[in-house]
Design a protein around this motif. Structure first.
Motif, PDB file in Angstrom:
ATOM      1  N   UNK A 129       0.857  -1.185   0.000  1.00  0.00           N
ATOM      2  CA  UNK A 129       0.000   0.000   0.000  1.00  0.00           C
ATOM      3  C   UNK A 129       0.888   1.228   0.000  1.00  0.00           C
ATOM      4  N   UNK A 130       0.394   2.280  -0.638  1.00  0.00           N
ATOM      5  CA  UNK A 130       1.099   3.548  -0.640  1.00  0.00           C
ATOM      6  C   UNK A 130       0.219   4.607   0.024  1.00  0.00           C
ATOM      7  N   UNK A 131       0.851   5.561   0.688  1.00  0.00           N
ATOM      8  CA  UNK A 131       0.104   6.647   1.309  1.00  0.00           C
ATOM      9  C   UNK A 131       0.981   7.883   1.375  1.00  0.00           C
ATOM     10  N   UNK A 141       6.843   0.567   6.688  1.00  0.00           N
ATOM     11  CA  UNK A 141       7.204  -0.705   7.319  1.00  0.00           C
ATOM     12  C   UNK A 141       6.340  -1.810   6.713  1.00  0.00           C
ATOM     13  N   UNK A 142       6.603  -3.024   7.160  1.00  0.00           N
ATOM     14  CA  UNK A 142       5.732  -4.146   6.800  1.00  0.00           C
ATOM     15  C   UNK A 142       4.815  -4.416   7.988  1.00  0.00           C
ATOM     16  N   UNK A 143       3.538  -4.602   7.705  1.00  0.00           N
ATOM     17  CA  UNK A 143       2.532  -4.822   8.746  1.00  0.00           C
ATOM     18  C   UNK A 143       1.956  -6.230   8.585  1.00  0.00           C
ATOM     19  N   UNK A 144       1.997  -6.989   9.660  1.00  0.00           N
ATOM     20  CA  UNK A 144       1.546  -8.376   9.638  1.00  0.00           C
ATOM     21  C   UNK A 144       0.277  -8.542  10.462  1.00  0.00           C
ATOM     22  N   UNK A 145      -0.657  -9.259   9.891  1.00  0.00           N
ATOM     23  CA  UNK A 145      -1.880  -9.659  10.584  1.00  0.00           C
ATOM     24  C   UNK A 145      -1.743 -11.141  10.948  1.00  0.00           C
ATOM     25  N   UNK A 146      -1.917 -11.473  12.210  1.00  0.00           N
ATOM     26  CA  UNK A 146      -1.823 -12.858  12.654  1.00  0.00           C
ATOM     27  C   UNK A 146      -3.079 -13.219  13.430  1.00  0.00           C
ATOM     28  N   UNK A 149       3.340  -4.319   2.834  1.00  0.00           N
ATOM     29  CA  UNK A 149       4.427  -3.348   2.824  1.00  0.00           C
ATOM     30  C   UNK A 149       3.842  -1.966   2.587  1.00  0.00           C
ATOM     31  N   UNK A 150       3.900  -1.128   3.604  1.00  0.00           N
ATOM     32  CA  UNK A 150       3.353   0.222   3.517  1.00  0.00           C
ATOM     33  C   UNK A 150       4.470   1.206   3.220  1.00  0.00           C
ATOM     34  N   UNK A 151       4.280   2.004   2.176  1.00  0.00           N
ATOM     35  CA  UNK A 151       5.232   3.051   1.828  1.00  0.00           C
ATOM     36  C   UNK A 151       4.551   4.400   2.017  1.00  0.00           C
ATOM     37  N   UNK A 152       5.124   5.223   2.878  1.00  0.00           N
ATOM     38  CA  UNK A 152       4.611   6.568   3.120  1.00  0.00           C
ATOM     39  C   UNK A 152       5.564   7.570   2.481  1.00  0.00           C
ATOM     40  N   UNK A 153       5.023   8.429   1.652  1.00  0.00           N
ATOM     41  CA  UNK A 153       5.845   9.419   0.958  1.00  0.00           C
ATOM     42  C   UNK A 153       5.384  10.837   1.299  1.00  0.00           C
TER      43      UNK A 153
END
Lengths: 117, 114
Positions: B10-12, B84-89, B109-113
């Motif tokens: 995801x990008x934000x 960062x990478x965000x994990x759902x468990x 994998x979230x990329x914030x710009x």
């Protein structure tokens, strides 16, 4: 805030050599874990340890691997004869004892990067 | 452990709210939903955990609908450092027979710009 600490941060070892990775879990935690993450891949469970014995292990954790809690503070992972494919980040984690109706998260260290040459 | 599905990436932009949804259709009655965050060259870090409805802490909110077949991690006003990478468990963390092993997927994998 208490942390899980791991040493060394980077270990370079010749193939076939033994390596010991060290971890100091959070002091009042009773469950201990090792995970590994090969570069670019997901975090994989290796082994869990409770009450001085292994409680669960994955297929990755074969006879080359062993864990030990030699004293009241350290938790170690030994790889007896390293292979090239053992190169990875190795993470230690710890968790408080299970409390009734509570789910305690695992707290991870920042890992040891193991490079096998 | 229940299988989870979440977006690969995801990008934000900075300052926006980010919602990451995780599907877990075969979640069991005793399963909890836990989210971890991982920065490069660091270990996973616990963010939030819930069983049903909504949970909020100083970092994030976790929304869980009544059927519990999905959950949404909400990060308010993200900054560059949230990349960062965000994990759902999903799993029954009270099951002592399991050793409480965590089963990480590939995460989001979230990329914030800027």
């Amino acid at each position: 805030e208490p942390e899980v600490t791991q040493t060394p941060s980077h270990q370079v070892t010749q193939m076939g050599q033994e390596v010991i990775l060290r971890c100091v879990p959070i002091s009042n935690h009773l469950y201990f874990y090792w995970y590994r993450q090969i570069l670019g891949q997901k975090v994989e469970f290796l082994v869990s340890f409770y009450n001085n014995e292994i409680s669960e292990k994955s297929e990755i954790f074969d006879d080359q691997f062993s864990v030990e809690r030699p004293d009241g503070s350290n938790f170690t992972l030994k790889i007896r004869s390293t292979k090239l494919e053992d190169s990875a980040m190795y993470f230690c984690a710890s968790r408080k004892d299970r409390e009734l109706y509570s789910n305690q998260p695992q707290h991870f260290g920042d890992g040891t990067r193991l490079s096998i040459l | 452990l229940a299988k989870t599905t979440q977006p690969i990436s995801m990008d934000s932009y900075e300052g926006q709210e980010v919602n990451i949804t995780c599907s877990h259709n075969n979640i069991a009655t005793n399963d909890y939903i836990t989210w971890y965050q991982q920065f490069p060259s660091q270990g996973p870090r616990f963010i939030i955990q819930g069983y049903k409805t909504k949970v909020t802490n100083e970092v994030a909110s976790l929304f869980i609908p009544a059927d519990r077949k999905s959950s949404t991690l909400s990060l308010p006003r993200v900054s560059l450092s949230d990349t960062a990478v965000y994990y759902c468990l999903v799993g029954d963390l009270s099951n002592s027979n399991s050793g409480y092993a965590l089963n990480f997927g590939k995460g989001t994998s979230l990329l914030v710009t800027p």
